[in-house]
Design an enzyme around this catalytic site. Structure first.
Site, PDB file in Angstrom:
ATOM      1  N   ASP A   1       1.103  -1.465   0.201  1.00 43.57           N
ATOM      2  CA  ASP A   1      -0.160  -0.005   0.247  1.00 43.57           C
ATOM      3  C   ASP A   1       0.818   1.532   0.187  1.00 43.57           C
ATOM      4  O   ASP A   1       1.343   1.632   0.895  1.00 43.57           O
ATOM      5  CB  ASP A   1      -0.656   0.433   1.427  1.00 43.57           C
TER       6      ASP A   1
ATOM      7  N   CYS B   1      -3.868   4.441  -4.121  1.00 45.07           N
ATOM      8  CA  CYS B   1      -4.229   5.769  -4.379  1.00 45.07           C
ATOM      9  C   CYS B   1      -3.565   6.306  -5.413  1.00 45.07           C
ATOM     10  O   CYS B   1      -3.871   7.389  -4.842  1.00 45.07           O
ATOM     11  CB  CYS B   1      -3.988   7.196  -2.754  1.00 45.07           C
TER      12      CYS B   1
HETATM   13  N1  SAH Z   1      -0.649   0.154   4.834  1.00 44.86           N
HETATM   14  C1  SAH Z   1      -1.298   1.549   6.059  1.00 44.86           C
HETATM   15  C2  SAH Z   1      -0.359   2.851   5.663  1.00 44.86           C
HETATM   16  C3  SAH Z   1      -0.484   3.444   4.065  1.00 44.86           C
HETATM   17  S1  SAH Z   1      -0.287   4.873   3.275  1.00 44.86           S
HETATM   18  C4  SAH Z   1      -2.481   2.004   5.824  1.00 44.86           C
HETATM   19  O1  SAH Z   1      -3.570   1.844   5.585  1.00 44.86           O
HETATM   20  O2  SAH Z   1      -2.829   3.046   6.976  1.00 44.86           O
HETATM   21  C5  SAH Z   1       1.981   4.518   2.939  1.00 44.86           C
HETATM   22  C6  SAH Z   1       2.438   4.539   4.068  1.00 44.86           C
HETATM   23  O3  SAH Z   1       3.975   4.106   3.628  1.00 44.86           O
HETATM   24  C7  SAH Z   1       3.308   5.467   4.945  1.00 44.86           C
HETATM   25  O4  SAH Z   1       2.677   4.788   6.668  1.00 44.86           O
HETATM   26  C8  SAH Z   1       4.224   5.963   4.922  1.00 44.86           C
HETATM   27  O5  SAH Z   1       4.978   6.218   5.977  1.00 44.86           O
HETATM   28  C9  SAH Z   1       5.343   4.852   4.172  1.00 44.86           C
HETATM   29  N2  SAH Z   1       5.935   4.675   3.165  1.00 44.86           N
HETATM   30  C10 SAH Z   1       6.966   5.579   2.596  1.00 44.86           C
HETATM   31  N3  SAH Z   1       7.871   5.399   1.638  1.00 44.86           N
HETATM   32  C11 SAH Z   1       7.869   4.719   2.015  1.00 44.86           C
HETATM   33  C12 SAH Z   1       9.153   3.609   1.858  1.00 44.86           C
HETATM   34  N4  SAH Z   1      10.438   3.522   1.064  1.00 44.86           N
HETATM   35  N5  SAH Z   1       9.174   2.822   2.478  1.00 44.86           N
HETATM   36  C13 SAH Z   1       8.348   2.031   3.509  1.00 44.86           C
HETATM   37  N6  SAH Z   1       7.687   2.553   3.998  1.00 44.86           N
HETATM   38  C14 SAH Z   1       7.757   3.892   3.546  1.00 44.86           C
END
Ligand code: SAH
Length: 512
Positions: free
Chosen positions: A382, A409
């Site tokens: 996600d 998204c």
């Molecule tokens: N699955 C969760 C969050 C989705 S939003 C939910 O439904 O609530 C995307 C998430 O990816 C965010 O929490 C952000 O901090 C994280 N993120 C962004 N870049 C990333 C990366 N390179 N590696 C791991 N996580 C990351």
């Protein structure tokens, strides 16, 4: 050739992914803000570029059947919503179209269809997070509201129909406290003044509210007066923070949060799991649709007892913990250490012992896990709007899971990444578009990708003569066809329309 400052009559045939209407003059694309799909309008060309032009809607010759009066009186000026001038069924159809078009054009999946478009019954007051900028009007009076379209001018609306009803009372409490105590709003140009933003998070299940006040200072004077006013504005305020943001930046919050009242987190429930949410962690903004989104993701994941699951970009572990109830083990990966801390606390509080969390980037953690021997049966990912990256995607491919559930998204990056996965045999089989952000042009998608394995896939030859289709055929009544077309395409069709189509395709009328 389209000419600037000339008026053209244009039919709006589509809506672009930023919400603008799309039409054409002699095959040359024209984008028309605020136009509705199906409008025939007089449009003044205001800009001509090499591949498209931009027009201003001057008058409607024939308004679209999808047009409706926006519920919000500020719709045209405020930049928050994009589609309120079209009825909700049309909005859903347009968003499903965004996903299908991106998968076709960018992903190259010619016959891609979303098999569901999940919308809200009452598409208002769904947001659990709202951010109100604070500034000064022309007379120096403190104002709060929302930014106007493509600008940093504040429109003084504090009751947004997408947000919580308590928000306007909370924001007014802050601005009253400011004027009563001579505290100046922040001035972006001069980088002076104190209060920058009010950030409000509400947990729809528990009702708890968190208020974060972002300031260009180390503190706020007479804090007790602020706390008193806020608690008078809403009895549900469970947590108040001051966020220190002294940088000359547009980012919403600075890095330091000082708790000045209540608990450090508020709690909410999703899919039967209780979650603690801190000010900085990512948390889905529409809790009603998040449950539907996660339910769809879990349906696609189809987890069995012995399955191991990796949930990449897991935030505070919302999907991981819902999945842990069915799986043998779940590993969540997330870049934000604060979110991972929340995820671990959330697991412990819900007595979930088969979920582990890694605070690292997906691109570092996934290749490391897979080269270390991890072989998840199911991968859920996600990512943020920019999508995933090749290192992460290649590690997923190398892990050879049975199923990949991709939540996105941003249809464009979903399509790009799905194309990368498809090159290694993981093709998109099912997808559902989910309306997480009604009235905006944003859409969430959950997509199931898998390899068809010959051992689990058998070809069956059917002889049509052996099947008694007559009973089944007769079941599709005109009413059923009407309902299907309305649900699938948002169109109301008459009996005559259906009969004409049947005749065109040689289907015997009145029988099937
Ligand atoms: N699955 C969760 C969050 C989705 S939003 C939910 O439904 O609530 C995307 C998430 O990816 C965010 O929490 C952000 O901090 C994280 N993120 C962004 N870049 C990333 C990366 N390179 N590696 C791991 N996580 C990351």
């Amino acid at each position: 050739m389209v000419e600037k400052n000339k008026l053209y009559t244009i039919e709006i045939t589509d809506i672009a992914s930023d919400g603008n209407g799309v039409g054409a003059v002699d095959g040359f694309t024209v984008f028309v803000p605020m136009a509705a799909k199906g409008d025939i309008a007089d449009v003044l060309i205001v800009k001509v570029l090499s591949r498209y032009a931009i027009g201003r809607l001057m008058s409607l010759k024939s308004p679209s059947p999808y047009r409706t009066e926006p519920e919000c009186p500020h719709f045209r000026r405020c930049g928050g919503c994009h589609l309120q001038h079209m009825d909700y069924a049309a909005q859903l159809d347009i968003k499903r179209g965004f996903v299908e078009a991106a998968m076709r054009r960018i992903g190259g999946f010619e016959n891609f269809r979303c098999d569901a478009m999940l919308g809200m019954e009452k598409p208002y007051r769904y947001r659990n997070k709202c951010i109100f900028p604070i500034g000064a009007d022309k007379n120096g009076k403190t104002v709060s509201g929302f930014y106007a379209r493509r600008s940093h001018e504040i429109i003084p609306i504090i009751d947004c129909l997408m947000g919580d009803e308590a928000n306007s009372r909370i924001v007014s409490a802050v601005t009253e406290y400011m004027s009563e105590n001579g505290i100046k709003p922040y001035d972006e140009q001069a980088h002076s003044g104190i209060v920058r933003r009010v950030f409000i998070r509400s947990a729809k299940h528990s009702g708890e509210i968190m208020v974060v006040i972002s300031v260009n200072a180390n503190n706020l004077p007479r804090r007790e007066r602020l706390i008193k006013k806020l608690r008078e504005a809403s009895g549900n305020i469970a947590s108040i923070y001051i966020n220190i943001n002294k940088e000359k930046t547009n980012s919403v919050l600075g890095s330091e949060n000082k708790l000045i009242f209540g608990c450090p987190t508020i709690s909410d429930t999703l899919c039967g799991v209780n979650f603690n949410i801190s000010p900085v962690s990512f948390y889905q903004v529409n809790p009603y649709m998040t449950e539907k989104l996660y339910a769809k993701a879990l349906e696609f994941a189809d987890i069995s007892d012995g399955d191991e699951v990796i949930d990449i970009y897991c935030g505070i572990g919302t999907i991981s913990l819902a999945a842990a109830k069915r799986a043998a083990a779940v590993t969540g990966i997330e870049i934000s250490p604060q979110a991972i801390e929340d995820a671990r606390i959330n697991a412990a509080q819900n007595n979930i012992t088969n979920a582990a969390f890694i605070a690292d980037s997906a691109e570092n953690a996934m290749p490391r896990l897979i080269s270390g021997g991890a072989r998840p049966d199911i991968v859920i990912l996600d990512p943020p709007r920019k999508g995933s990256d090749e290192k992460t995607l290649n590690a997923i491919i190398a892990a050879a899971p049975k199923r990949i559930v991709y939540i996105s998204c941003n249809p464009s990056t979903l399509a790009r990444d799905a194309k990368h996965l498809a090159a290694s045999g993981y093709t998109p089989h099912r997808a559902a578009a989910v309306d997480m952000f009604p009235h905006t042009c944003h859409v969430e998608t959950v997509c199931l990708l898998s390899k068809l394995k010959s051992s689990e896939h058998i070809e069956v030859e059917l002889n049509m003569d052996e099947l008694d289709l007559t009973a089944a055929e007769k079941k599709a009544t005109y009413q059923e066809i009407k309902d299907y077309v309305l649900e699938r395409y948002g169109l109301k069709v008459s009996q005559l329309n259906i009969a004409q189509v049947k005749r065109k395709y040689g289907i015997i009328e009145r029988e099937n």
